[in-house]
Design an enzyme around this catalytic site. Structure first.
Site, short mmCIF file in Angstrom:
data_model
loop_
_atom_site.label_atom_id
_atom_site.label_comp_id
_atom_site.label_asym_id
_atom_site.label_seq_id
_atom_site.Cartn_x
_atom_site.Cartn_y
_atom_site.Cartn_z
N ASP A 1 0.88 -1.16 0.00
CA ASP A 1 0.00 0.00 0.00
C ASP A 1 0.92 1.22 0.00
OD1 ASP A 1 -2.07 1.78 0.03
OD2 ASP A 1 -3.13 0.85 1.70
C1 BGC Z 1 -4.95 3.37 0.03
C2 BGC Z 1 -5.03 2.35 -1.11
C3 BGC Z 1 -4.79 3.05 -2.42
C4 BGC Z 1 -3.45 3.76 -2.38
C5 BGC Z 1 -3.12 4.49 -3.66
C6 BGC Z 1 -3.70 4.22 -0.04
O1 BGC Z 1 -3.80 5.28 0.85
O2 BGC Z 1 -5.00 2.68 1.26
O3 BGC Z 1 -6.28 1.73 -1.10
O4 BGC Z 1 -4.87 2.12 -3.46
O5 BGC Z 1 -3.47 4.71 -1.33
O6 BGC Z 1 -3.92 5.62 -3.79
#
Ligand code: BGC
Length: 758
Positions: free
Chosen positions: A234
């Site tokens: 993530d």
């Molecule tokens: C989120 C993810 C997301 C990623 C990219 C993170 O803060 O938890 O779900 O895909 O950011 O935007």
């Protein structure tokens, strides 16, 4: 478009350690790095999950900056309510097409974390409180996306069930709930749909960061489930590149820093085996190769077709919670007071990284005017303002509108500031101004319909007083028209609750242990998430899991349950549409063993099917309960075990509307535990070889002492119970038991020898 003109990818020996390290982190926010001389292209990934969020200008992972217009399909909380993986697959196909047009190789979704608490700020992005439903819906989306040659990223792996302290908190979960609840949905998606990538979550699991968790990312994901894709972090989940890589994390996102050098230094110093780096690099290259296979899809996007699909899916997501006296569908010619700002300014998605810039936006008020308005009067009153201003006068205006019409349709819900990625809710109540508005309208017009807009469940203290309640979640860009489709009967509602609506927050399973403290959250409710908890305790709920009404009625025949040759259960049931309109019924199968050596929920959803049935017609519905879904995680042998014996198989229209049941005998998996001095008498008696021998001896002793004051050691139920948990080795030390250490040793040797020769 996808550029397929680059040179073939060469093997790893052409790459320096620097180059290899560079392939394990992004180039920037959304792309990976290319290595031209080796023919390795850069690929682009974007959020997800219910639409494409491709940013061309300033990038961020919280949905703050603009992205190209894309279809905003219903977020997962809505889509989960369709109980229809085929529909999810069709949406997946559409997401894949939109990605391909935009040259996006990987879409960051679906998200399938369980809804442990209604307070989790991201529940609108997740499917359900049930792992089989979450897994089946997630697999549908992945299949659809990947059918277009675009990769999916299954997230957030794992146990990311709250936003509070999400980047550090340790989800402390016992092994059974971890495997049976929090990992089970992921396991199903990985095995059934083979996502190209899995995104590891921010949090810790039992003390270890997901991004550094070798047990999770390697032993379970790859070892137990056979995942052969790439693990991406993530955004910002990696604290230590070397530890993450060693644990099985292949790609760190976003990129742009200089942490690749940490890997180079670790390989040079010998702290990191280069083979580990090579493995991650091979997976990164494999992903880039797969992405090259994407079809060249020419734009522009067919906005109309995808909007129509978004509308169909939104209507299918709506759950008709209550419909007393057949108030809905609205009668032709009835005048309607549309009340509530949400009817004019819809809330259709949640905040944060999943925020889509929609191609179009329908609002219910326009849809009302276009449909109902043709034949009858439609009036509108906002009823409340998002900033809370003029509450009194807005309420008075709404009451006047309600008084002057046959029916009042009141839109209530949560504002976007109340639920979003990044923080949790503190309560599950609707705003007081909305509740006061409803009371005032109800007083003047009892023919009141409530339409709810929100991402995670809210308490419905008015459920007994309002004749009709429509759960309209956050429905994506076509939610407004879809809501009116259901209210007017153009679409017969068929959504079912994928999460229980509790009476009050303090009834919910995680209450008191959410969101934890000092970096730890203890999942004290264990296996009993969602309906499993309310059923275990026999608690009242406002609306149960699986509930949802139709404008038709369905009658169930008695189910026929049998065992297939592979051990799966086959459930057949005839369902008749006894109403006057065609409709969909969601047939649900709940299973529980009649006896178990471990704690079990009273019933668990194991299969479901959404079936369209014409009015007056019937369908024979066949559902499969997979044998593996009957298993519990046995912590003694660290394995899934299906217990032998009778199972109750219930077929119903909700978890609390069971229409018929059958029983079936299931052949169990054998668990033979090695015997030791610590084995209890109960365990010895249950052992297939030594059990019968000991039983015979004990019976003999009983016979000898029968009739005496002190009857035999196993006589008397209580004595037997007490002895059952007595370690056999310690019996030998007990005076008067007539058992010697040598006898116990012989018994253990006999049992264990038989076991190895099995
Ligand atoms: C989120 C993810 C997301 C990623 C990219 C993170 O803060 O938890 O779900 O895909 O950011 O935007």
């Amino acid at each position: 478009m996808n550029d397929q003109s680059h040179t073939p990818i060469s093997d790893l020996s052409d790459l320096s350690v620097d180059e290899k390290a560079s392939l394990t982190s992004g180039a920037d926010f959304w792309t990976t790095k290319a290595i031209d001389h080796a023919g390795i292209p850069s690929i682009m990934m974007t959020d997800g999950p219910h639409g494409l969020r491709k940013q061309q200008g300033d990038s961020d992972h919280l949905g703050l900056n603009a992205s190209v217009p894309a279809t905003c399909f219903p977020p997962a909380a809505a889509l989960g309510s369709t109980f229809d993986p085929d529909l999810a697959e069709r949406i997946g196909v559409a997401l894949g097409i939109e990605s391909a047009i935009e040259d996006v190789a990987l879409i960051l979704g679906p998200g399938i974390n369980l809804k442990r608490s209604p307070l989790c700020g991201r529940n609108f992005e997740y499917m359900s409180e049930d792992p089989i439903l979450s897994g089946a819906m997630g697999a549908g989306l992945v299949r659809g996306i990947q059918s277009q040659g675009v990769g999916a990223s299954l997230k957030h792996f794992a146990a990311n069930n709250q936003e509070h302290d999400r980047m550090r908190v340790s989800a402390d979960i016992d092994l059974r709930p971890l495997r049976e609840m929090y990992l089970r949905g992921f396991e199903r998606v990985v095995k059934d749909a083979r996502p190209w990538t899995v995104m590891c979550s921010y949090n810790r699991i039992n003390g270890v960061l997901a991004s550094e968790n070798a047990w999770l990312l390697t032993d379970v994901l790859r070892g137990d489930w056979g995942f052969d894709g790439l693990v991406v972090s993530d955004w910002g989940a990696v604290a230590d590149r070397v530890r993450s890589l060693a644990a099985g994390l292949d790609l760190t996102m976003p990129g742009g820093g200089d942490s690749d050098q940490e890997l180079v230094a670790a390989v040079t110093s010998g702290d990191l085996d280069e083979a580990i780096l090579d493995t991650a690099v091979a997976r990164a290259i494999d992903l880039a190769v797969k992405a090259q296979g994407r079809a060249n899809v020419e734009g522009p996007l067919n906005v109309d077709a995808h909007h129509a699909l978004a509308r169909e899916a939104a209507a299918r997501s709506i759950v008709l919670l209550k419909n007393e006296g057949g108030l809905l569908p609205l009668k032709p010619g009835a005048s309607v007071a549309v009340i509530g700002e949400f009817a004019r300014t819809p809330r259709f998605q949640g905040g944060g990284s999943s925020h889509i810039n929609p191609t179009r936006l329908d609002c219910a008020l326009d849809a009302f005017q276009e449909t109902v308005g043709r034949a009858s009067r439609v009036s509108f009153a906002p009823g409340y303002a998002f900033d809370g201003a003029n509450a009194k006068s807005l309420r008075a205006e709404a009451v006047a509108a309600a008084q002057a019409c046959d029916v009042a349709v009141v839109f209530l819900g949560l504002s976007s500031s109340e639920e979003s990625e990044g923080f949790d809710r503190e309560h599950i109540d609707l705003p007081p101004s909305h509740l006061e508005l409803l009371d005032a309208v109800l007083e003047t017009n009892p023919n009141t319909v409530v339409v709810l807009s929100h991402g995670a469940v809210v308490a419905l203290p008015f459920a007994d007083r309002v004749p009709a309640i429509v759960e309209a979640w956050l429905l994506g860009q076509a939610g407004g028209s879809a809501t009116v489709d259901v209210l007017t009967g153009a679409v017969n509602p068929s959504g079912r609750l994928a999460e229980t609506i509790p009476v009050r927050l303090s009834d919910t399973p995680a209450f008191g242990s959410f969101p934890g403290d000092f970096g730890h959250v203890r999942y004290g409710e264990g296996l009993f998430v969602g309906y499993r908890w309310y059923d275990l305790r026999g608690m009242d709920v406002t609306f149960p899991f699986g509930h949802g009404l139709s404008y038709s009625t369905f009658e169930y025949g008695s189910p026929d349950v049998s065992t297939a040759s592979n051990g799966d259960l086959r459930v057949r049931v005839t369902v008749r549409n006894t109403g006057g309109v065609a409709g969909r019924e969601v047939v649900q199968v709940y299973v529980a063993p009649q006896q178990s050596v471990v704690e079990r929920a009273p019933r668990e959803l194991k299969a479901f099917a959404s079936v369209e049935i014409p009015a007056g017609d019937s369908r024979e519905v066949e559902l499969t309960v997979r044998r593996e879904d009957l298993a519990y995680w046995d912590t003694r042998v660290n394995q899934w075990i299906v217990e032998g014996g009778g199972y109750t198989v219930e077929v119903g229209a909700s978890s609390r509307d069971i229409r018929g049941a059958g029983t079936v005998e299931v052949e169990g998996d054998e668990v033979v535990m090695p015997l030791s001095f610590d084995s209890s008498v109960g365990e010895i008696l249950a052992h297939p070889i030594v059990g019968p021998i000991v039983q015979a001896q004990l019976t003999g002793m009983n016979d000898m002492t029968a009739g005496s004051e002190e009857s035999g050691i196993m006589s008397g139920e209580n004595m037997a119970k007490m002895l059952a948990s007595f370690p056999i080795g310690r019996l030998a030390n007990f005076p008067g038991m007539g058992v010697t250490k040598e006898q116990v040793e012989q018994l253990i040797a006999l049992g264990n020898a038989q076991q190895t020769s099995h």
